[in-house]
Design a protein around this motif. Sequence first.
Motif, PDB file in Angstrom:
ATOM      1  N   SER A 232      53.718  -0.142 -12.966  1.00  0.00           N
ATOM      2  CA  SER A 232      54.328   0.852 -13.847  1.00  0.00           C
ATOM      3  C   SER A 232      55.579   0.279 -14.495  1.00  0.00           C
ATOM      4  O   SER A 232      56.303  -0.516 -13.888  1.00  0.00           O
ATOM      5  N   MET A 381      55.386   4.843 -16.989  1.00  0.00           N
ATOM      6  CA  MET A 381      54.009   4.844 -17.477  1.00  0.00           C
ATOM      7  C   MET A 381      53.223   3.722 -16.827  1.00  0.00           C
ATOM      8  O   MET A 381      53.760   2.685 -16.429  1.00  0.00           O
ATOM      9  N   PHE A 396      47.053   5.919 -20.998  1.00  0.00           N
ATOM     10  CA  PHE A 396      48.302   5.857 -20.258  1.00  0.00           C
ATOM     11  C   PHE A 396      48.424   7.053 -19.337  1.00  0.00           C
ATOM     12  O   PHE A 396      48.021   8.164 -19.682  1.00  0.00           O
ATOM     13  N   ARG A 397      48.977   6.828 -18.174  1.00  0.00           N
ATOM     14  CA  ARG A 397      49.438   7.905 -17.299  1.00  0.00           C
ATOM     15  C   ARG A 397      50.958   7.878 -17.372  1.00  0.00           C
ATOM     16  O   ARG A 397      51.581   6.842 -17.112  1.00  0.00           O
ATOM     17  N   THR A 398      51.554   8.995 -17.742  1.00  0.00           N
ATOM     18  CA  THR A 398      52.986   9.045 -17.996  1.00  0.00           C
ATOM     19  C   THR A 398      53.656  10.033 -17.070  1.00  0.00           C
ATOM     20  O   THR A 398      53.183  11.161 -16.912  1.00  0.00           O
ATOM     21  N   GLU A 485      52.961  15.326 -14.610  1.00  0.00           N
ATOM     22  CA  GLU A 485      52.444  14.114 -15.245  1.00  0.00           C
ATOM     23  C   GLU A 485      51.784  14.480 -16.557  1.00  0.00           C
ATOM     24  O   GLU A 485      51.136  15.506 -16.690  1.00  0.00           O
ATOM     25  N   TYR A 489      51.326   9.554 -24.393  1.00  0.00           N
ATOM     26  CA  TYR A 489      52.554   8.784 -24.430  1.00  0.00           C
ATOM     27  C   TYR A 489      52.920   8.531 -25.874  1.00  0.00           C
ATOM     28  O   TYR A 489      52.126   8.037 -26.639  1.00  0.00           O
TER      29      TYR A 489
END
Length: 493
Positions: A232, A381, A396-398, A485, A489
Amino acid sequence: MEIKPNPVQVIPPTNEQKELFEAPFKQEADLAVALEKPKLTSEQLTSIPDIIDGYQLSSKDKHDLLFDALVIDQKELYYFVDEKGYIMRHFTDEPTGDDKRFVNFEDVLMDMKKTQLNEQNFEYLKTGLKYLGFGDNLSYALEVRLKEGSDKFTLGASAAFPTPTAKDMVNYELRFSKSKSTDNYFLNDYKASLEKGNPDGTFQEPVSRVFALNVGNDITAKEAYNLLSGRSIQKKAEVTDKYTVLAGGQETAKVLNIPDARAKIQELAKTSAAGDYAIQGKDNIVIKTFDKNGKETPVKTARENLQIIHAFIQKNDKGNNDIPYDVQDMAGAKQMVKELIKDKNTQGITLTEKGVPIAKFDEKGKEVELTPTKRKEEVWMKLDFENKNAQGDYKFRTFFKNYGYDLDKAVAAHPIKELNDPEQRERLMSSLKRGNLQSVTLIKNETEEKAFVAASPQFKNLTLYDKDLKLVYEKAQDAKVENQENRGYQRSR
């Protein structure tokens, strides 16, 4: 990390060109076909060097190189183009090692007089490459491609990232395009492909993603490596505050703008048995209220800390100037709006409660829809290797600020020796925010032990590895956390 330009790459033959070249060698080929030879396009010609290893190429040499092989008898070697378009070198009297197999930009000369170089644009692009962590090694290749004058071109580069157990390789494909109205070029995006190294020297299957540029706080070459490695990074993002739709006092949806909130309420009014509806902004501030039929009604709750923001342009002033005015109640706010619009330089007026916009007016005092409010925020992220977007790239995981990840707290939970020195602590924190796998010294039972750590915002902790990069610890500090979450992004400078 050193970014190195990829070998010289040319525009390969089309299928039609290949068929035309191979036709004379086929038994059924007739005479007319056998006499016809494929011609190189102007783009193909400009992509082929004029000099390779000091040897001047003729038009025939370029034809041979692209379709068959360019044989240099006196040097006992030949050149050919592989399936990816790279120019390859092969010695006939000795083994060709990996260090000599590829023809690189330092081995060639290109015709630098095809077009006039836009020096300002060239410097701008070089600065951009430095900012992204690609250094100066691509400058010559960039100059060559710019002088070719093509509408689009790519530059290849690669970098090695040593780890305690192996060496990872990342290949970059930087994509440039020419403006439709000027002779300026822009770097639009780049594709990064990671080949994780194994202890035995082999590599795993590549993992790739395209990273868009010029959208603010762009992802650097090293950060792309860290993301593709599953770690990350922290970036400054432009966060849009969402509006909350309430039905009977219960949250039913979150939307980005007031029109969508209105539409959601009209939909709910047809199917829901709620007695009323409302739209809330940030900090639970009520923006608008509606009855059971979805008809807008006056807000009944008392307004607190009302303020009007008057936006206007002063004479001989290029910038906007916002002046705040405190008001006691809604009646006072409406009267203030009437007074402020008498100023002919009025651009707009915004009414806020506790700093949250609740109404907006144009230069004539007519109420208009509120625009989404945006703010800049440091977010974490990582790549979601289980889901892809419409372009086929990993999403993306933010993790925003309200997700609750505290890097200081996560680091302090481990007996890391470097935390005792302010300078080392600062370097450690900065490195973790960039997504690096950081070497640390753990103090256990008065003994020192080498280890590696990485930020783990998803689990609100650090990921811990031993000195041989074997996973030791990756666990959530608090599993019962409200999920804040967001898988979208939007970067911002």
